[in-house]
Design a protein around this motif. Structure first.
Motif, mmCIF file in Angstrom:
data_model
loop_
_atom_site.group_PDB
_atom_site.id
_atom_site.type_symbol
_atom_site.label_atom_id
_atom_site.label_comp_id
_atom_site.label_asym_id
_atom_site.label_seq_id
_atom_site.Cartn_x
_atom_site.Cartn_y
_atom_site.Cartn_z
ATOM 1 N N ASP B 170 0.823 -1.226 0.000
ATOM 2 C CA ASP B 170 0.000 0.000 0.000
ATOM 3 C C ASP B 170 0.847 1.262 0.000
ATOM 4 O O ASP B 170 0.342 2.336 0.313
ATOM 5 C CB ASP B 170 -0.890 0.035 1.252
ATOM 6 C CG ASP B 170 -1.770 -1.168 1.330
ATOM 7 O OD1 ASP B 170 -2.210 -1.615 0.273
ATOM 8 O OD2 ASP B 170 -2.003 -1.665 2.439
ATOM 9 N N SER B 172 3.312 2.147 2.063
ATOM 10 C CA SER B 172 3.659 2.729 3.350
ATOM 11 C C SER B 172 5.059 2.221 3.684
ATOM 12 O O SER B 172 5.500 1.201 3.143
ATOM 13 C CB SER B 172 2.656 2.321 4.425
ATOM 14 O OG SER B 172 2.715 0.943 4.653
ATOM 15 N N GLU B 187 4.463 2.927 11.237
ATOM 16 C CA GLU B 187 4.090 2.832 9.826
ATOM 17 C C GLU B 187 3.808 4.235 9.296
ATOM 18 O O GLU B 187 3.028 4.997 9.886
ATOM 19 C CB GLU B 187 2.865 1.922 9.646
ATOM 20 C CG GLU B 187 2.584 1.650 8.180
ATOM 21 C CD GLU B 187 1.842 0.347 7.934
ATOM 22 O OE1 GLU B 187 1.228 -0.180 8.866
ATOM 23 O OE2 GLU B 187 1.882 -0.143 6.792
ATOM 24 N N PHE B 189 2.309 6.093 6.222
ATOM 25 C CA PHE B 189 1.473 5.937 5.028
ATOM 26 C C PHE B 189 1.799 7.082 4.072
ATOM 27 O O PHE B 189 1.510 8.239 4.368
ATOM 28 C CB PHE B 189 -0.004 5.927 5.417
ATOM 29 C CG PHE B 189 -0.374 4.732 6.246
ATOM 30 C CD1 PHE B 189 -0.772 3.546 5.650
ATOM 31 C CD2 PHE B 189 -0.275 4.776 7.633
ATOM 32 C CE1 PHE B 189 -1.087 2.434 6.408
ATOM 33 C CE2 PHE B 189 -0.585 3.664 8.405
ATOM 34 C CZ PHE B 189 -0.994 2.490 7.795
ATOM 35 N N GLU B 191 0.713 7.857 1.119
ATOM 36 C CA GLU B 191 -0.394 8.538 0.450
ATOM 37 C C GLU B 191 -1.147 9.384 1.469
ATOM 38 O O GLU B 191 -1.509 8.896 2.544
ATOM 39 C CB GLU B 191 -1.343 7.506 -0.163
ATOM 40 C CG GLU B 191 -2.365 8.133 -1.068
ATOM 41 C CD GLU B 191 -3.241 7.093 -1.776
ATOM 42 O OE1 GLU B 191 -4.029 7.476 -2.622
ATOM 43 O OE2 GLU B 191 -3.114 5.888 -1.458
ATOM 44 N N LYS B 192 -1.354 10.632 1.116
ATOM 45 C CA LYS B 192 -2.031 11.555 2.029
ATOM 46 C C LYS B 192 -3.523 11.234 2.067
ATOM 47 O O LYS B 192 -4.143 11.004 1.038
ATOM 48 C CB LYS B 192 -1.805 12.991 1.539
ATOM 49 C CG LYS B 192 -2.117 14.052 2.552
ATOM 50 C CD LYS B 192 -0.939 14.299 3.470
ATOM 51 C CE LYS B 192 -1.325 15.261 4.581
ATOM 52 N NZ LYS B 192 -0.427 15.164 5.722
ATOM 53 N N SER B 193 -4.090 11.203 3.271
ATOM 54 C CA SER B 193 -5.521 10.987 3.398
ATOM 55 C C SER B 193 -6.082 12.044 4.343
ATOM 56 O O SER B 193 -5.450 12.369 5.352
ATOM 57 C CB SER B 193 -5.774 9.590 3.955
ATOM 58 O OG SER B 193 -7.079 9.496 4.469
ATOM 59 N N SER B 195 -8.873 11.755 6.023
ATOM 60 C CA SER B 195 -9.558 11.167 7.171
ATOM 61 C C SER B 195 -8.666 10.260 8.013
ATOM 62 O O SER B 195 -9.063 9.826 9.085
ATOM 63 C CB SER B 195 -10.756 10.359 6.675
ATOM 64 O OG SER B 195 -10.320 9.375 5.762
ATOM 65 N N GLU B 196 -7.485 9.957 7.511
ATOM 66 C CA GLU B 196 -6.639 9.032 8.254
ATOM 67 C C GLU B 196 -5.268 9.625 8.527
ATOM 68 O O GLU B 196 -4.800 10.506 7.799
ATOM 69 C CB GLU B 196 -6.485 7.719 7.484
ATOM 70 C CG GLU B 196 -7.787 6.964 7.395
ATOM 71 C CD GLU B 196 -7.561 5.516 7.026
ATOM 72 O OE1 GLU B 196 -7.191 4.742 7.916
ATOM 73 O OE2 GLU B 196 -7.741 5.179 5.852
#
Lengths: 210, 231
Positions: B170, B172, B187, B189, B191-193, B195-196
């Motif tokens: 994914d 990360s 971890e 991540f 990819e910027k999100s 909501s997360e």
């Protein structure tokens, strides 16, 4: 090769409650795509599961009757829907024919001790929501071709499965699950104990060779 | 004396070694063995051999290499001190490093170790990214918002005993940092999100999760700093 009958559910079998075997040294086993799974004594991330989304309800097997020799067995895609459907008690199951399954001898495996996994609690801190505790549960989920199949579930205090709670928990659950498995995964099941027959089968049935 | 016989190496060559040169002091003499961990070997068996004599360390290099380099393992120099080169010279195929600034202070040794760890981690990530275009995009994106360099700096300062970096499907970066009695799983991540969180971490000790958290690079660094300071 004939599909091993020891993997099939019997009409005399009942669902295994992991609470009843927590005191025993029971292991779970999971297949991996490759033989090499450990580095410096710790499982490598890519071996934990093939797809990250699977970690939220990771499939494993009770180790014992299901062992290393069964790891290579895989039901062919066209027959998965039937053979991987959930088995319910008293249901009769049919052995997959030779052309309904295949073997992947490249597969490897790792083990997880049930006593460490089941009901393991992780207190989760989250700045946007109130803190809560996540509990890892081992759930016996037999399927038509494999009685020994289990799944890991991550639940909050109210029993809600975390991955279904809200999309915002995906990353937290993923990292928590992976880290938890990294801590506990081992490359051998030395000293493992079998699940007693009285836990597996109804008492009036005694023809099962344990 | 070796120094009298030594021929000066080409400036670019010396500069290259000097810029990246840190290593182990070889003893009481004014000669040291270099350590260029982030320069890859090409053919060490043919080109390089290292004297095991603790008091006269020489490195044999092939002169036709445009970027000669070498590496010495800690096993050969158990009682080492960090140093920086002041000069590198050639004598036939011998490279002699004259010791410049060397130090024993714990603080300086620690700084040097952190710097090296920082380079090592950054290089590991870059090497992986060079083989995957999609990953490279994410890495470049995270280089812009500086979260990658910030977290690598932070991890280096924590000085783990051992560490492992894994790039997940994914995209990360999954860090496992092992300390004497704790393990940190972190971890990142890529990819910027909205909501997360960018980061999720868990700290384990003796099989128990003793702390966890999530957030952006600054939140997570602050939380982890306080956790590790308290231990």
């Amino acid at each position: 090769m004939i599909y091993p009958s020891k993997l099939l559910p019997s009409v005399f079998f009942r669902l295994i409650n992991p609470n009843n075997i927590r005191h025993l040294n029971v292991y779970l086993i999971r297949h991996t795509p490759n033989k090499t799974n450990f580095q410096a004594g710790q499982i490598i991330e890519s071996s934990i599961c093939e797809q990250s989304s699977h970690i939220e309800d990771l499939s494993l097997n009770f180790y014992g009757k299901y062992d290393e020799l069964d790891i290579s067995i895989d039901i062919k895609q066209a027959h998965k829907e039937h053979f991987f459907s959930v088995w319910t008690p008293f249901q009769r199951s049919r052995r997959p024919n030779e052309d309904q399954f295949e073997q992947d001898h490249n597969r490897g495996w790792y083990y997880l001790p049930l006593s460490k996994l089941h009901l393991f609690r992780v207190p989760i801190e989250n700045p946007l929501y109130s803190d809560f505790t996540v509990t890892c549960e081992v759930v016996h989920k037999p399927v038509r071709c494999n009685f020994w199949h289990v799944q890991l579930r991550w639940k909050d205090e109210k029993g809600v499965i975390l991955s279904k709670k809200a999309k915002t928990w995906k990353r937290t659950v993923q990292t928590s699950s992976k880290s938890f498995i990294k801590i506990h995964a081992v490359d051998n099941a030395n000293g493992s104990q079998s699940i007693p027959l009285c836990i597996i089968a109804y008492s009036h049935w005694n023809s099962f060779k344990g | 004396m070796i120094a009298d016989l030594a021929t000066k190496a080409p400036i670019s060559y010396v500069q290259d070694i000097r810029d990246s040169g840190t290593g182990f002091y070889a003893g009481a003499h004014n000669i040291a063995i270099g350590y260029l961990s982030h320069v890859p070997f090409t053919n060490p068996a043919e080109n390089i051999s290292i004297s095991e004599n603790e008091y006269l360390a020489k490195v044999f290099l092939s002169l036709h290499d445009t970027k000669p380099y070498f590496h010495i393992s800690k096993y050969l120099m158990p009682n080492h001190t960090f140093f920086k080169f002041s000069e590198a010279a050639l004598e036939n195929s011998l490279v002699v490093f004259n010791l410049g600034d060397y130090y024993n202070s714990k603080e300086k040794i620690e700084t040097e170790r952190i710097n090296r760890l920082n380079i090592e981690i950054s290089e590991t990530i870059k090497t992986r990214a060079s083989k995957d275009e999609e990953l490279l995009k994410f890495i470049n994106f995270r280089a812009q918002d500086q979260s990658l360099s910030k977290i690598v700096n932070f991890i280096s300062r924590l000085s783990p005993k051992t560490y492992n970096i894994e790039i997940t499907q994914d995209y990360s970066i999954y860090f496992t940092l092992m300390f004497s009695d704790t393990t940190l799983f972190l971890e990142f991540f890529l990819e910027k999100s909205e909501s997360e969180p960018d980061f999720v971490f868990l700290v384990y000790s003796n099989g128990n999760c003793i702390a966890n958290g999530e957030g952006d690079v600054d939140n997570v660094s602050n939380k982890l700093s306080s956790i590790f300071r308290a231990r």
